[in-house]
Design a protein around this motif. Sequence first.
Motif, short mmCIF file in Angstrom:
data_model
loop_
_atom_site.label_atom_id
_atom_site.label_comp_id
_atom_site.label_asym_id
_atom_site.label_seq_id
_atom_site.Cartn_x
_atom_site.Cartn_y
_atom_site.Cartn_z
N ASN A 155 29.19 32.14 -25.96
CA ASN A 155 30.30 31.63 -25.00
C ASN A 155 30.38 30.30 -25.08
O ASN A 155 30.34 29.65 -24.09
N GLN A 156 30.04 29.43 -26.17
CA GLN A 156 30.17 27.91 -26.14
C GLN A 156 31.50 27.31 -26.44
O GLN A 156 32.00 27.89 -27.25
N TRP A 157 31.73 26.07 -26.23
CA TRP A 157 32.73 25.32 -26.58
C TRP A 157 32.17 23.92 -26.41
O TRP A 157 31.02 23.52 -26.08
N LEU A 158 33.03 23.02 -27.33
CA LEU A 158 32.83 21.74 -27.37
C LEU A 158 33.67 20.68 -26.58
O LEU A 158 34.92 20.87 -26.48
N ILE A 159 33.17 19.85 -25.91
CA ILE A 159 33.60 18.99 -24.92
C ILE A 159 33.45 17.52 -25.75
O ILE A 159 32.72 16.93 -25.88
N ARG A 160 34.58 17.26 -25.86
CA ARG A 160 34.77 15.73 -26.78
C ARG A 160 34.87 14.79 -25.85
O ARG A 160 36.16 14.88 -25.09
N THR A 161 34.51 13.64 -25.91
CA THR A 161 34.74 12.21 -25.05
C THR A 161 34.52 10.92 -26.15
O THR A 161 33.75 11.25 -27.28
N PRO A 162 34.96 10.05 -25.84
CA PRO A 162 34.77 8.84 -26.84
C PRO A 162 33.53 8.43 -26.82
O PRO A 162 32.99 8.12 -27.93
N PRO A 163 32.60 8.36 -25.76
CA PRO A 163 31.29 7.81 -25.95
C PRO A 163 30.21 8.97 -26.63
O PRO A 163 29.15 8.81 -27.21
N LYS A 164 30.62 10.28 -25.98
CA LYS A 164 29.70 11.27 -26.47
C LYS A 164 30.35 12.64 -26.52
O LYS A 164 31.43 12.86 -25.62
N SER A 165 29.90 13.37 -27.35
CA SER A 165 30.40 14.88 -27.49
C SER A 165 29.34 15.84 -27.46
O SER A 165 28.10 15.58 -27.90
N PHE A 166 29.43 17.03 -26.72
CA PHE A 166 28.52 17.74 -26.63
C PHE A 166 28.92 19.36 -26.38
O PHE A 166 30.04 19.52 -25.81
N PHE A 167 28.03 20.13 -26.49
CA PHE A 167 28.09 21.70 -26.42
C PHE A 167 28.02 22.02 -24.90
O PHE A 167 26.75 21.75 -24.52
N VAL A 168 28.59 23.07 -24.19
CA VAL A 168 28.49 23.74 -23.20
C VAL A 168 28.73 25.31 -23.55
O VAL A 168 29.46 25.70 -24.10
N ALA A 169 28.00 26.19 -22.76
CA ALA A 169 27.95 27.47 -22.71
C ALA A 169 28.17 28.18 -21.24
O ALA A 169 27.55 27.83 -20.52
N ALA A 170 28.92 29.09 -21.16
CA ALA A 170 29.08 29.75 -20.14
C ALA A 170 28.26 31.23 -20.03
O ALA A 170 28.12 31.71 -21.10
N PRO A 171 28.05 31.86 -18.82
CA PRO A 171 27.24 33.22 -19.08
C PRO A 171 28.19 34.37 -19.55
O PRO A 171 27.54 35.41 -19.90
N SER A 172 29.48 34.36 -19.36
CA SER A 172 30.45 35.12 -20.23
C SER A 172 31.70 34.59 -20.70
O SER A 172 32.10 33.42 -20.65
N LEU A 173 32.20 35.41 -21.45
CA LEU A 173 33.54 34.89 -22.21
C LEU A 173 34.52 34.90 -21.21
O LEU A 173 35.27 33.80 -21.47
N GLU A 174 34.47 35.54 -20.08
CA GLU A 174 35.51 35.31 -19.00
C GLU A 174 35.33 33.96 -18.31
O GLU A 174 36.23 33.00 -18.00
N GLU A 175 34.18 33.61 -18.11
CA GLU A 175 33.78 32.14 -17.48
C GLU A 175 34.18 31.12 -18.41
O GLU A 175 34.76 30.26 -17.90
N LYS A 176 34.04 31.17 -19.77
CA LYS A 176 34.15 30.25 -20.53
C LYS A 176 35.76 29.90 -20.60
O LYS A 176 36.29 28.81 -20.68
N ARG A 177 36.55 31.09 -20.47
CA ARG A 177 38.01 30.99 -20.69
C ARG A 177 38.40 30.22 -19.50
O ARG A 177 39.25 29.40 -19.54
N ALA A 178 37.86 30.75 -18.36
CA ALA A 178 38.28 30.13 -17.01
C ALA A 178 37.99 28.70 -16.94
O ALA A 178 39.00 27.77 -16.67
N TRP A 179 37.02 28.11 -17.61
CA TRP A 179 36.68 26.60 -17.54
C TRP A 179 37.65 26.16 -18.43
O TRP A 179 38.14 24.94 -17.96
N MET A 180 37.65 26.45 -19.70
CA MET A 180 38.38 25.89 -20.50
C MET A 180 40.09 25.91 -20.11
O MET A 180 40.78 24.75 -20.21
#
Length: 279
Positions: free
Chosen positions: A96-121
């Motif tokens: 349940n991970q996705w990538l957050i891109r920013t100009p100075p740094k990009s990093f992966f984050v993961a949520a406990p469930s697919l529902e949580e991931k979709r809610a955050w995104m």
Amino acid sequence: MDLLTFDKENRDRIKAVESCFGPRGRSLSKPGRILMGEGHLMKQGRRKPQLKAFFLFNDVLMYSSIILNGRWHKKRQIIPLEDIQLEDMEDGKMKNQWLIRTPPKSFFVAAPSLEEKRAWMEHIERCRSDLLRGSNTQSGSAFAVSWIPDHASYKCMRCLNKFTPTNRRHHCRKCGFLVCNSCSKLRAVIEHIHLTKRLRVCKLCYASNEEEAEERARLRGGSTEKPNPEELREDFVASSDAEEVEEELQFIAPSRWLDSQVGTWGQTGTYVYLKSTQP
């Protein structure tokens, strides 16, 4: 709930977040700023994924380290929403991970469930769209690459020499490849990361960066003079065992979101602070 009551409860929620950083924590209150949601996510860190507290406001995304069983936070990082680009990712070391891109740094984050991931995104994208639509703010156009994890290669991805305790791993700030010190002695300005600092780059990226700088200078009629080189603190990105990450994610409480009872932002002024994405 009338507007005055909502404003007071919003200020109280923001004050509660401020108090987690102790008496020296800087104020987060700002006219028009609303705390839209909060929760815990795994963020891929220097050596392994780490549990972080995330707070979504209507203008910024903030995350911080968690200490003292979640009662206190430290090392907060604040990212303007206009400087964020999200990219959905398939499951890897973290589910349940996705990538957050920013100009100075990009990093992966993961949520406990697919529902949580979709809610955050969805919430981040909605807040970002509202911000850009309601102001003259421009979306970022250049974003940092995500770094190749330490465990992904046992040898330099340029010269192919093996990494050892003395021949250490480094990351090229432009391509994110794992490279040895010999292949990354050069420094170059990468403008979307920092306008003046000269950052560690591999030989290949240095050559391409010099060509790009010369072309920009030619078009501007400016100078190609470079600032003094500056060493940066190493910030390795790595990943830990997938089972260990999953086990820690199982105990994360559901994120909380600010939603209107009619399902549309700002039309009625009636809001409730809800647990979301979990039954």
